[in-house]
Design a protein around this motif. Structure first.
Motif, PDB file in Angstrom:
ATOM      1  N   PRO A  16      24.865  -8.279 103.979  1.00 43.00           N
ATOM      2  CA  PRO A  16      23.918  -8.351 102.860  1.00 43.00           C
ATOM      3  C   PRO A  16      24.436  -7.549 101.671  1.00 43.00           C
ATOM      4  O   PRO A  16      25.156  -6.574 101.833  1.00 43.00           O
ATOM      5  N   TRP A  17      24.051  -7.977 100.494  1.00 40.40           N
ATOM      6  CA  TRP A  17      24.301  -7.155  99.309  1.00 40.40           C
ATOM      7  C   TRP A  17      23.703  -5.789  99.528  1.00 40.40           C
ATOM      8  O   TRP A  17      22.562  -5.652  99.934  1.00 40.40           O
ATOM      9  N   HIS A  18      24.458  -4.773  99.232  1.00 43.49           N
ATOM     10  CA  HIS A  18      23.918  -3.416  99.334  1.00 43.49           C
ATOM     11  C   HIS A  18      22.735  -3.283  98.400  1.00 43.49           C
ATOM     12  O   HIS A  18      22.833  -3.543  97.215  1.00 43.49           O
ATOM     13  N   GLY A  19      21.611  -2.862  98.958  1.00 41.92           N
ATOM     14  CA  GLY A  19      20.421  -2.686  98.131  1.00 41.92           C
ATOM     15  C   GLY A  19      19.571  -3.922  98.045  1.00 41.92           C
ATOM     16  O   GLY A  19      18.436  -3.865  97.648  1.00 41.92           O
ATOM     17  N   ALA A  20      20.100  -5.084  98.398  1.00 45.62           N
ATOM     18  CA  ALA A  20      19.307  -6.301  98.303  1.00 45.62           C
ATOM     19  C   ALA A  20      18.505  -6.559  99.549  1.00 45.62           C
ATOM     20  O   ALA A  20      17.680  -7.443  99.588  1.00 45.62           O
ATOM     21  N   ALA A  21      18.743  -5.819 100.609  1.00 44.88           N
ATOM     22  CA  ALA A  21      18.014  -6.061 101.842  1.00 44.88           C
ATOM     23  C   ALA A  21      18.060  -4.798 102.691  1.00 44.88           C
ATOM     24  O   ALA A  21      18.888  -3.925 102.499  1.00 44.88           O
ATOM     25  N   ASP A  22      17.184  -4.742 103.628  1.00 38.98           N
ATOM     26  CA  ASP A  22      17.167  -3.636 104.572  1.00 38.98           C
ATOM     27  C   ASP A  22      18.383  -3.767 105.475  1.00 38.98           C
ATOM     28  O   ASP A  22      18.529  -4.759 106.179  1.00 38.98           O
ATOM     29  N   GLY A  57      27.549 -22.685  90.371  1.00 45.40           N
ATOM     30  CA  GLY A  57      26.315 -22.026  89.972  1.00 45.40           C
ATOM     31  C   GLY A  57      26.632 -20.625  89.514  1.00 45.40           C
ATOM     32  O   GLY A  57      27.688 -20.070  89.844  1.00 45.40           O
ATOM     33  N   PRO A  58      25.737 -20.013  88.736  1.00 46.89           N
ATOM     34  CA  PRO A  58      26.012 -18.686  88.183  1.00 46.89           C
ATOM     35  C   PRO A  58      25.978 -17.600  89.251  1.00 46.89           C
ATOM     36  O   PRO A  58      25.582 -17.832  90.394  1.00 46.89           O
ATOM     37  N   ALA A  59      26.395 -16.417  88.871  1.00 47.12           N
ATOM     38  CA  ALA A  59      26.413 -15.284  89.798  1.00 47.12           C
ATOM     39  C   ALA A  59      25.023 -15.054  90.373  1.00 47.12           C
ATOM     40  O   ALA A  59      24.029 -15.095  89.652  1.00 47.12           O
ATOM     41  N   GLY A  60      24.982 -14.801  91.689  1.00 48.58           N
ATOM     42  CA  GLY A  60      23.714 -14.511  92.335  1.00 48.58           C
ATOM     43  C   GLY A  60      22.924 -15.725  92.755  1.00 48.58           C
ATOM     44  O   GLY A  60      21.831 -15.591  93.300  1.00 48.58           O
ATOM     45  N   ILE A  61      23.436 -16.915  92.538  1.00 48.24           N
ATOM     46  CA  ILE A  61      22.667 -18.126  92.817  1.00 48.24           C
ATOM     47  C   ILE A  61      22.759 -18.534  94.288  1.00 48.24           C
ATOM     48  O   ILE A  61      21.982 -19.352  94.758  1.00 48.24           O
ATOM     49  N   GLY A  62      23.743 -17.974  95.030  1.00 48.50           N
ATOM     50  CA  GLY A  62      23.829 -18.265  96.456  1.00 48.50           C
ATOM     51  C   GLY A  62      25.023 -19.101  96.861  1.00 48.50           C
ATOM     52  O   GLY A  62      25.003 -19.724  97.916  1.00 48.50           O
ATOM     53  N   ARG A  63      26.086 -19.115  96.044  1.00 49.49           N
ATOM     54  CA  ARG A  63      27.254 -19.936  96.391  1.00 49.49           C
ATOM     55  C   ARG A  63      27.867 -19.495  97.721  1.00 49.49           C
ATOM     56  O   ARG A  63      28.182 -20.318  98.579  1.00 49.49           O
ATOM     57  N   SER A  64      28.066 -18.179  97.866  1.00 51.89           N
ATOM     58  CA  SER A  64      28.696 -17.683  99.103  1.00 51.89           C
ATOM     59  C   SER A  64      27.826 -17.966 100.319  1.00 51.89           C
ATOM     60  O   SER A  64      28.330 -18.272 101.399  1.00 51.89           O
ATOM     61  N   ALA A  65      26.502 -17.861 100.140  1.00 51.48           N
ATOM     62  CA  ALA A  65      25.598 -18.137 101.254  1.00 51.48           C
ATOM     63  C   ALA A  65      25.691 -19.595 101.675  1.00 51.48           C
ATOM     64  O   ALA A  65      25.671 -19.914 102.867  1.00 51.48           O
ATOM     65  N   VAL A  66      25.774 -20.482 100.698  1.00 45.24           N
ATOM     66  CA  VAL A  66      25.914 -21.903 101.023  1.00 45.24           C
ATOM     67  C   VAL A  66      27.229 -22.143 101.750  1.00 45.24           C
ATOM     68  O   VAL A  66      27.289 -22.884 102.746  1.00 45.24           O
ATOM     69  N   LEU A  67      28.301 -21.509 101.291  1.00 44.45           N
ATOM     70  CA  LEU A  67      29.590 -21.678 101.958  1.00 44.45           C
ATOM     71  C   LEU A  67      29.518 -21.201 103.409  1.00 44.45           C
ATOM     72  O   LEU A  67      30.057 -21.839 104.324  1.00 44.45           O
ATOM     73  N   GLY A 253      15.158 -16.831  89.265  1.00 47.76           N
ATOM     74  CA  GLY A 253      15.355 -17.728  90.395  1.00 47.76           C
ATOM     75  C   GLY A 253      16.636 -17.517  91.159  1.00 47.76           C
ATOM     76  O   GLY A 253      17.003 -18.357  91.991  1.00 47.76           O
ATOM     77  N   ARG A 254      17.338 -16.414  90.950  1.00 45.75           N
ATOM     78  CA  ARG A 254      18.590 -16.163  91.679  1.00 45.75           C
ATOM     79  C   ARG A 254      18.303 -15.328  92.924  1.00 45.75           C
ATOM     80  O   ARG A 254      17.781 -14.208  92.836  1.00 45.75           O
ATOM     81  N   PRO A 255      18.626 -15.850  94.073  1.00 51.51           N
ATOM     82  CA  PRO A 255      18.221 -15.196  95.326  1.00 51.51           C
ATOM     83  C   PRO A 255      18.692 -13.758  95.459  1.00 51.51           C
ATOM     84  O   PRO A 255      17.949 -12.894  95.919  1.00 51.51           O
ATOM     85  N   ALA A 256      19.953 -13.492  95.064  1.00 53.84           N
ATOM     86  CA  ALA A 256      20.456 -12.127  95.204  1.00 53.84           C
ATOM     87  C   ALA A 256      19.660 -11.169  94.343  1.00 53.84           C
ATOM     88  O   ALA A 256      19.343 -10.048  94.752  1.00 53.84           O
ATOM     89  N   ALA A 257      19.316 -11.606  93.138  1.00 51.72           N
ATOM     90  CA  ALA A 257      18.526 -10.752  92.257  1.00 51.72           C
ATOM     91  C   ALA A 257      17.135 -10.528  92.833  1.00 51.72           C
ATOM     92  O   ALA A 257      16.584  -9.426  92.755  1.00 51.72           O
TER      93      ALA A 257
END
Length: 944
Positions: A16-22, A57-67, A253-257
C-alpha cells in the motif's frame, strides 16, 4: 496509482501507499476497475490479441493496481506473465528497459519461468547497441510461448528502448507476446504517449492503433458510488455525505488520493466513526498527510528549483497572478525562472492554469496539503509572511479565511498587534457559523497578545465560541483562565458568562467530581458576586440531575440574583423558568415563550438572543411541543443559521425527517457534539434509539441507550419508552414493565414531571392487560394530573389515550386521533392510530394510514409488528413490496447479531421458519453466511 510497486528485474512486490492505508489492515480491492481489468484480460487472451495494450490515466488513478489485478487474473488462467517497473531515472539511461527485458526473456526461455536472479545493465551507447538489442529481443520473442509482459510506469522508458521495442510491437495481432503497459499520459492529450516522447514515437503509436495491433484502456476517475464503496471497505463504516463531498472536492476521484486523505483525516483526529458510520468533525480541517506520500516524493525527486517552487505554490496559489512574484521572492530567483518551473509542474500533471491568466490550480487539491507537510517551520512561516504582507499592501487579494489562516501560520513573523486584532475580528465574526475556524483564529490571537486586558477579551470570545459549538474541553480551558487569572479585567457580565461556560463545560467533559464540589460548597469561592454564585451552583446541580435542589436553591435565593445586574437577573429568570417547567410549573416559562423579546438581554448581543431562543426551543421540544418551538423560532428568527446538532436531531426526528436526524445524531455521538446543554444529550439518544429500534436495528438502539446512561446521565426517564419497545420486541415483557416502573420512580425522586405522561399511559395499558382495573385507573388519574400541570399537546394526547383504553371511551379515542393529526408528528400519529384500533376503539381502516406513515419513516419493524393486526381485520397489503420489505428486515436483524431464537421472537414465528427464510434470503442474494450478509448491509452492497 492505487498501490506502489517495488520491483527488481523479475517481478513486483505490491504494497500500500505509505499513509494511504493502515499497514496492518488488508489492501482494499479495486473499486470501479472491474470492467477495465476484464477488458485488458479479454484482449490479452483473445486469439487475435493486440500486441500492445496501454492502460492510461493520471497519477493516482490506479494504473498499477489494474496491472496487478490483470497479472493475477492471467496467472489464474495459467498464462505466463513477466512484470517490470520503469523507474524515473531510467529515462536518461540509454537502452535500460530494453536490456532488462531482454535479460528477463532470456532467463524465461531458459528456465520456463520468469527469472528471479537475472541481472541486466544497459549496454554502452555504441552505434550498434540498438541493433544488437533488437535482434536479441526478436529472437527471444520468437522463442516464447504465449506470454504477457506487463510494464508499469512506461512513460519513463528511455528513447533508445522505445526505438528498439516499437518494431517488436509491430508483430501482427495474435502474436506470441502481448505487452500491457501502464503509463501516465501527457496532461494535454489524455490518450497519447508521454510528453517526453519524440513526435516520431507518437506517430508510430498512431500507426499501431490504426493497424489494430494496439489498444488503449483509459482509466477514469471513480464515481461517487465507487468512492463510497472504497471508503466503506477501508473503514468498515459508511462514509457520511459531508465526508464524501470533501473527498470528491480534494481527491477528484483518484483512489490513491482518497485512501491517503482518509488515512490523513484519521491521523489528525478529524475523522470519527460511530455506529459503523464515518464523519468529519470539521469538513474544512485539513488531513495530516505523511511526509513520504508518493506523489510528493516524486516531486521531491525532481529536486532543485522545481521542488522548492512546488512547495511554495502549494501555499501561495490562492493569491492568483500575484503568486508568481511571491514564489520568486521565496525561492530567490526571477519570475521567468519560476514560470519555467510551474510549466514543468504542469507537464508533470500537478498543476493547471486558469480560469484567468496567471492563476494556478492543483489538479488534485489534496496534493497541496501533502506538499505543505514537507515545509519546515521557517519555510512555512516565511511563505505565510509573504502572503500576509502582500495582502496588507494591496498587492494581492484573497478571501478572509485564507488571510486568517496565513496569519495563524505566520505568527510573530508579521506585526503581532495588527495580526491579533484581525484574527480576533475574524474569529468573533465566525463565532456562530464556523466553530472550527473561530476557535482556531481566536486561539492564535490569544497566543499573539501580550497586553492582559486584550488577552482577557480574546479569551472571552474563544470560550464563548467553543461553548456555542460544544467544544467543551477548549471552552473549559479558556473560561478557567479568565476566572483564575483575569477576573479583575473583565466586566461582571462577562465574568458570569465565563462561570456559566465553565460549569457547562465541566458537564460536557464528564467531570462530575468538580461539579459535585461546586454544589457542595465550592461555589462560594468563585470570583463573581453572590448572584453569580447562586446561578453557578444551580446550573451545576442540574448537570448532576438534581433538578428539585436547583429549583429550591434558586427560589430561596431569588432576592439575591434578581436584584443583581441585568445579566444575572436575566439568566436567573431563564434558568428558573425552565427548571420550574420541568417540575410541573410552566406558567412563567410559557410567558417567556410567548414574548421572548422581553428578556433583559434580548438586545445586548446576537449570541445572547441566540442562546435564549435556543434554550426555550430546546425545552419546548423536551415537552414534545415541536410545533410551538417552530412557531416561536419563525416569529423571532435566530441570528444565525447554525443550530446545535442535538436540537436539529430532535426537531428532525419529531417531524418525521428520520434520515437526516439519524445522520446528524451519529455525527453528534461520534464527535461529542451532543453533550453539555441540558437535557439535549438524553433527548438526542432517545430520538436516535427510537428511530433505530423502529427500523429493526435493535442492538444499535440498545448501545445508544447505554451510552446516554454513562456519558451524561440526566433525565434518564426519557429513555424508558424506546427501551420498553426494545424489550417488547424481544419478548422480555417482565423486563419492559420494570423499565417503566423504574423510570417513574426516578422521575418522582428528581421531582420531574416532564416526560412522565407517556410513562403513566404505558403503565395504565400494562395494568389493564394484567387485569388490575384499579391500578389502571390510578394511572389514568396520574396522566390527568400531568396533563393539567403541563397543558401540552403530548400530555393531553396521553390523557385521552389512557382514558380511551381504560374506560373504553370511543369519544376520547376519536379526539386523540384528531389531536395527533393536528400535531403532525408522524410516529406519534401512527402509534396513536395503531393503539386505538388494537383496543377496538376506532375503525380498522385507520391502520392503512398508520401503515403508510410507518412506511414513510422506513420503520420496518413497526410495519412488521402491525401486519398481524391488519391481517386480523382483513386489510390488504401489496404482496411484492411485502416480500422485499420482510427480507430487508430479516437482513437488518441478522446484521444486528440476533440469534435464530431471537429472530423468531421478533418476527413472530418459529426457529424453523426463520431458518427457512434465511435460506431463501441467502439463495436469492448469493451471500453464504451471516458475516457476508452483515458486511453487505454495512457497505450498502445489499441488493434489497
Amino acid at each position: 496509482m492505487l498501490y506502489r510497486a517495488e520491483s527488481g528485474h523479475t517481478g513486483e512486490v505490491i504494497t500500500p501507499w505509505h499513509g494511504a492505508a493502515d499497514p496492518d489492515g488488508p489492501v482494499p480491492p479495486l473499486f470501479g476497475r472491474d470492467a477495465s481489468v476484464a477488458q485488458v484480460v479479454d484482449t490479452a487472451t483473445s486469439p487475435d490479441a493486440a500486441s500492445l495494450i496501454l492502460v492510461t490515466g493520471p497519477a493516482g488513478i490506479g494504473r498499477s493496481a489494474v496491472l496487478t489485478a490483470v497479472r493475477d487474473e492471467l496467472a489464474a488462467r495459467g498464462l505466463t506473465t513477466l512484470s517490470l517497473r520503469v523507474a524515473r531515472n531510467e529515462r536518461h539511461r540509454p537502452y535500460s528497459v530494453a536490456a532488462r527485458l531482454s535479460a528477463e526473456l532470456a532467463v524465461l526461455n531458459r528456465n520456463g519461468a520468469p527469472g528471479r536472479t537475472a541481472k541486466a545493465t544497459a549496454p554502452a551507447p555504441r552505434p550498434d547497441a540498438g541493433r544488437q538489442l533488437a535482434a536479441e529481443l526478436r529472437a527471444a520473442v520468437t522463442a516464447c510461448d504465449k506470454l504477457v509482459v506487463l510494464i508499469d510506469d512506461a512513460q519513463w522508458t528511455d528513447p533508445g528502448s522505445r526505438a528498439v521495442l516499437l518494431p517488436v510491437l509491430r508483430t501482427p495481432a495474435g502474436g506470441r507476446v502481448t505487452f500491457v503497459c501502464a503509463l501516465r499520459p501527457s496532461p494535454a492529450s489524455p490518450e497519447a504517449g508521454p510528453e517526453a516522447a519524440p513526435e516520431a514515437d507518437r506517430v508510430a503509436l498512431d500507426r499501431l492503433r490504426a493497424a489494430g495491433v494496439a489498444e488503449v484502456v483509459t482509466l477514469r476517475p471513480l464515481r461517487e458510488s465507487e468512492v463510497r464503496a472504497l471508503v466503506a471497505r477501508r473503514l468498515q463504516a459508511k462514509p457520511s455525505s459531508s465526508l464524501l463531498s470533501t473527498l470528491r472536492r480534494e481527491c477528484r476521484g483518484r483512489p490513491a488520493a482518497v485512501l491517503a486523505a482518509v488515512a490523513g483525516y484519521r491521523r489528525s483526529g478529524a475523522l470519527c466513526v460511530f455506529d459503523r458510520h464515518a464523519y468529519l468533525t470539521s469538513p474544512d480541517r485539513p488531513p495530516s498527510l505523511p511526509a513520504g506520500l508518493p506523489p510528493v516524493e516524486d516531486l521531491r525527486h525532481l529536486g532543485g528549483l522545481v521542488w522548492r517552487v512546488a512547495k511554495a505554490v502549494a501555499v501561495l496559489h490562492p493569491l492568483g497572478p500575484a503568486a508568481t512574484g511571491l514564489i520568486a521572492e521565496a525561492v530567490e530567483t526571477d519570475e521567468d525562472t519560476v514560470r519555467g518551473a510551474l510549466a514543468e509542474l504542469c507537464a508533470e500533471g500537478v498543476l493547471r492554469q486558469g480560469p484567468e491568466p496567471g492563476r494556478w490550480r492543483f489538479r488534485v487539491p489534496l496534493l497541496a496539503s501533502g506538499l505543505t507537510t514537507r515545509l519546515g517551520p521557517y519555510e512555512r512561516r516565511r511563505l505565510a509572511q509573504l502572503a500576509v504582507t502582500a495582502i496588507w499592501a494591496g498587492d494581492a487579494t484573497a478571501d478572509g479565511r485564507y488571510l486568517a489562516e496565513q496569519l495563524v501560520t505566520a505568527g510573530p513573523f508579521v506585526d503581532s498587534r495588527r495580526a491579533s486584532a484581525e484574527l480576533l475580528a475574524a474569529g468573533t465574526a465566525a463565532m456562530l457559523e464556523d466553530g472550527y475556524f473561530a476557535e482556531r483564529w481566536l486561539r492564535a490571537a490569544i497566543d499573539l497578545i501580550t497586553e492582559p486586558d486584550r488577552r482577557a477579551r480574546a479569551l472571552l470570545a474563544h470560550a464563548a465560541a467553543c461553548a456555542i459549538h460544544l467544544r467543551h474541553a477548549d471552552a473549559l480551558d479558556s473560561a478557567w483562565t479568565v476566572l483564575s487569572d483575569h477576573a479583575g479585567l473583565v466586566t461582571p457580565e462577562a465574568l458570569l458568562e465565563m462561570e456559566m461556560i465553565y460549569v457547562v463545560s465541566l458537564g460536557g467533559t464528564f467531570d462530575r467530581a468538580a461539579l459535585t464540589e461546586i454544589c457542595d460548597g465550592g461555589w462560594r469561592s468563585l470570583p463573581g458576586g453572590e448572584g453569580h454564585r447562586v446561578l453557578t451552583r444551580a446550573v451545576a446541580l442540574c448537570h448532576l440531575d438534581r433538578w428539585r435542589e436547583a429549583y429550591e436553591h434558586l427560589t430561596a435565593q431569588r432576592d439575591v440574583w434578581s436584584r443583581d445586574n441585568d445579566t444575572v437577573a436575566a439568566l436567573g429568570l431563564l434558568f428558573s423558568d425552565c427548571i420550574a417547567a420541568f417540575l410541573g410549573q410552566p406558567e412563567s416559562f410559557y410567558r417567556a415563550v410567548a414574548t421572548p423579546y422581553r428578556w433583559p438581554l434580548w438586545t445586548q448581543a446576537s449570541r445572547h438572543r441566540f442562546e435564549h431562543l435556543s434554550q426555550l426551543a430546546r425545552a419546548l421540544m423536551a415537552f414534545g411541543e415541536l410545533d410551538r418551538a417552530e412557531r416561536m423560532l419563525a416569529a423571532h428568527e435566530l441570528p444565525s443559521g447554525y443550530r446545535p446538532v442535538p436540537d436539529r436531531v430532535v426537531a428532525d426526528s419529531q417531524s418525521g425527517r428520520w434520515d437526516p436526524a439519524l445522520d446528524l445524531a451519529r455525527l453528534g455521538l461520534a464527535t461529542g457534539l451532543s453533550v453539555g446543554d441540558l437535557p439535549t444529550h438524553t433527548q438526542l439518544c432517545r430520538e436516535t434509539s427510537v428511530i433505530l429500534g423502529a427500523r429493526g436495528q435493535l442492538a444499535r438502539a440498545r448501545e445508544v441507550i447505554e451510552r446516554a446512561r454513562t456519558v451524561q446521565p440526566v433525565m434518564l426517564h426519557f429513555l424508558a419508552v424506546p427501551e420498553w419497545c426494545l424489550d417488547q420486541a424481544l419478548g422480555a415483557t417482565e423486563r419492559s414493565e420494570r423499565v417503566i416502573a423504574d423510570a417513574l420512580a426516578l422521575a418522582v425522586e428528581r421531582g420531574l414531571i416532564v416526560g412522565t405522561e407517556e410513562l403513566w399511559l404505558m403503565q395504565a395499558v400494562s395494568e389493564l392487560a394484567a387485569g388490575d382495573q384499579a391500578a389502571a385507573q390510578r394511572c389514568v388519574d396520574e396522566v390527568s394530573r400531568v396533563a393539567g400541570l403541563l397543558g401540552t399537546g403530548r400530555a393531553r394526547m396521553c390523557h385521552l389515550l389512557a382514558k380511551a383504553v381504560v374506560h373504553r371511551d370511543h369519544a376520547a379515542a376519536d379526539e386523540a386521533v384528531r389531536l395527533v393529526r393536528r400535531r403532525a408528528q408522524p410516529l406519534e400519529q401512527a402509534d396513536t392510530m395503531s393503539m386505538v384500533v388494537r383496543h377496538g376503539l376506532a375503525d380498522p381502516s385507520l391502520l392503512h394510514e398508520a401503515y403508510a406513515l410507518y412506511g414513510d419513516l422506513d420503520a420496518l419493524l413497526r410495519r412488521a409488528q402491525m401486519r398481524p393486526l391488519m391481517h386480523e381485520h382483513r386489510l390488504t397489503m401489496e404482496r411484492k413490496s411485502l416480500t422485499t420489505e420482510n427480507e430487508r428486515l430479516l437482513a437488518t436483524l441478522v446484521a444486528e447479531g440476533l440469534t435464530n431464537r431471537e429472530l423468531a421472537v421478533v418476527l413472530g414465528g418459529s426457529e424453523k421458519s426463520v431458518e427457512s427464510r434465511l435460506g431463501r434470503l441467502f439463495k436469492r442474494t448469493g451471500y453464504r453466511s451471516r458475516v457476508e450478509l452483515a458486511s453487505a448491509m454495512l457497505t450498502g452492497e445489499y441488493p434489497g
